[in-house]
Design a protein around this motif. Structure first.
Motif, short mmCIF file in Angstrom:
data_model
loop_
_atom_site.label_atom_id
_atom_site.label_comp_id
_atom_site.label_asym_id
_atom_site.label_seq_id
_atom_site.Cartn_x
_atom_site.Cartn_y
_atom_site.Cartn_z
N MET A 1 90.56 38.83 15.27
CA MET A 1 90.15 40.24 15.31
C MET A 1 91.08 41.00 16.24
SD MET A 1 86.44 41.70 16.22
CE MET A 1 86.36 43.08 17.32
N SER A 2 91.54 42.15 15.80
CA SER A 2 92.46 42.91 16.63
C SER A 2 91.71 43.95 17.47
CB SER A 2 93.52 43.58 15.76
OG SER A 2 92.92 44.38 14.78
N LEU A 3 92.31 44.26 18.60
CA LEU A 3 91.73 45.25 19.51
C LEU A 3 91.85 46.64 18.94
CD1 LEU A 3 93.19 44.10 22.94
CD2 LEU A 3 90.87 43.81 22.13
N SER A 4 90.96 47.51 19.34
CA SER A 4 91.04 48.91 18.98
C SER A 4 92.04 49.59 19.91
CB SER A 4 89.66 49.57 19.11
OG SER A 4 89.77 50.95 18.88
N ILE A 5 93.09 50.12 19.32
CA ILE A 5 94.14 50.77 20.11
C ILE A 5 94.49 52.11 19.48
CG2 ILE A 5 95.12 48.63 21.00
CD1 ILE A 5 97.35 49.00 18.87
N THR A 6 95.20 52.91 20.23
CA THR A 6 95.74 54.18 19.75
C THR A 6 97.25 54.09 19.87
OG1 THR A 6 93.81 55.35 20.60
CG2 THR A 6 95.77 56.68 20.14
N ILE A 7 97.95 54.45 18.80
CA ILE A 7 99.40 54.42 18.80
C ILE A 7 99.91 55.84 18.63
CG2 ILE A 7 101.49 53.58 17.64
CD1 ILE A 7 99.81 51.13 16.77
N GLN A 8 100.89 56.21 19.47
CA GLN A 8 101.44 57.56 19.39
C GLN A 8 102.90 57.55 19.84
OE1 GLN A 8 98.50 59.17 22.07
NE2 GLN A 8 100.00 59.37 23.71
N ARG A 9 103.58 58.62 19.48
CA ARG A 9 104.96 58.81 19.97
C ARG A 9 104.90 59.06 21.46
NH1 ARG A 9 108.60 61.65 16.45
NH2 ARG A 9 109.96 61.80 18.26
N VAL A 10 105.86 58.48 22.17
CA VAL A 10 105.95 58.64 23.61
C VAL A 10 107.40 58.89 24.00
CG1 VAL A 10 103.89 57.25 24.11
CG2 VAL A 10 106.12 56.14 24.00
N SER A 11 107.62 59.23 25.23
CA SER A 11 108.98 59.49 25.72
C SER A 11 109.65 58.18 26.13
CB SER A 11 108.93 60.42 26.94
OG SER A 11 108.37 59.73 28.04
N ILE A 12 110.96 58.21 26.25
CA ILE A 12 111.68 57.04 26.74
C ILE A 12 111.20 56.67 28.14
CG2 ILE A 12 113.65 58.44 27.49
CD1 ILE A 12 113.65 54.72 26.42
N ASP A 13 110.89 57.67 28.96
CA ASP A 13 110.42 57.38 30.31
C ASP A 13 109.09 56.64 30.31
OD1 ASP A 13 112.65 58.55 31.50
OD2 ASP A 13 111.74 60.54 31.49
N ALA A 14 108.29 56.83 29.27
CA ALA A 14 107.01 56.12 29.17
C ALA A 14 107.22 54.65 28.80
CB ALA A 14 106.10 56.79 28.15
N VAL A 15 108.22 54.35 27.97
CA VAL A 15 108.40 52.97 27.51
C VAL A 15 109.16 52.09 28.51
CG1 VAL A 15 108.32 53.64 25.07
CG2 VAL A 15 110.53 53.28 26.15
N LEU A 16 110.01 52.70 29.32
CA LEU A 16 110.86 51.91 30.21
C LEU A 16 110.12 50.95 31.14
CD1 LEU A 16 113.78 54.34 31.05
CD2 LEU A 16 113.92 52.18 29.79
N PRO A 17 109.05 51.37 31.83
CA PRO A 17 108.38 50.43 32.74
C PRO A 17 107.83 49.19 32.02
CG PRO A 17 107.75 52.67 33.27
CD PRO A 17 108.51 52.73 31.97
N LEU A 18 107.27 49.36 30.82
CA LEU A 18 106.72 48.22 30.10
C LEU A 18 107.86 47.34 29.57
CD1 LEU A 18 103.56 48.09 28.04
CD2 LEU A 18 105.57 46.92 27.18
N ARG A 19 108.91 47.96 29.04
CA ARG A 19 110.10 47.23 28.61
C ARG A 19 110.62 46.36 29.76
NH1 ARG A 19 114.87 50.99 26.18
NH2 ARG A 19 113.74 51.51 24.30
N HIS A 20 110.69 46.98 30.92
CA HIS A 20 111.19 46.29 32.12
C HIS A 20 110.30 45.10 32.46
CE1 HIS A 20 111.48 46.11 36.67
NE2 HIS A 20 112.70 45.81 36.28
N GLN A 21 109.00 45.32 32.51
CA GLN A 21 108.05 44.28 32.90
C GLN A 21 108.07 43.09 31.94
OE1 GLN A 21 104.05 45.73 33.48
NE2 GLN A 21 103.20 43.68 33.63
N VAL A 22 108.12 43.36 30.62
CA VAL A 22 107.99 42.30 29.63
C VAL A 22 109.33 41.66 29.28
CG1 VAL A 22 107.27 41.78 27.25
CG2 VAL A 22 105.91 43.33 28.67
#
Length: 142
Positions: A1-22
């Protein structure tokens, strides 16, 4: 079963910290940028207002490259990546309407099964980025 999530367009600044962490925890956050990030379309999956998965796509004419697809470790294996791919494929079908296009990525071999569930097939030989084996995978849409 998959989690309930919301997907949306975000800025590059929003993705960088998660990209970095993972993907690159041992590099600086600036080293987590890729060429043409400014031109990419970046998407984020949120669970309870927390960003848990990111993906970036780069469109050049009828070719779309998926890059830097990452999910926080605590949320892996829960269907979030599948929901992100579904979202991206729906977005691209809408974007291209009736036009032909190719959706492709350099996939870690450990993730091949995920991409295959979305109709992507291996194209080309195994290659390595550092110690990690990859295969190019693609789906041709007509």
């Amino acid at each position: 079963m998959s989690l309930s999530i919301t997907i949306q367009r975000v800025s590059i600044d929003a993705v960088l910290p998660l990209r970095h962490q993972v993907l690159w925890p041992n590099k600086s956050i600036d080293e987590c940028r890729v060429e043409n990030d400014i031109d990419g379309l970046h998407f984020g999956a949120y669970k309870d207002e927390n960003l848990v998965c990111v993906a970036s796509i780069f469109i050049e004419e009828n070719s779309v490259r998926l890059r830097k697809f990452a999910t926080l470790e605590a949320f892996q294996g829960q269907g979030i990546g599948s929901q992100m791919l579904e979202h991206l494929m729906s977005f691209l079908a809408n974007y291209f309407k009736e036009q032909k296009y190719i959706f492709w990525c350099d996939a870690r071999e450990s993730a091949i099964a995920l991409y295959e569930r979305f109709g992507m097939k291996i194209e080309g030989e195994r290659f390595f980025k550092g110690e990690i084996p990859y295969r190019q995978m693609a789906v041709h849409k007509s």
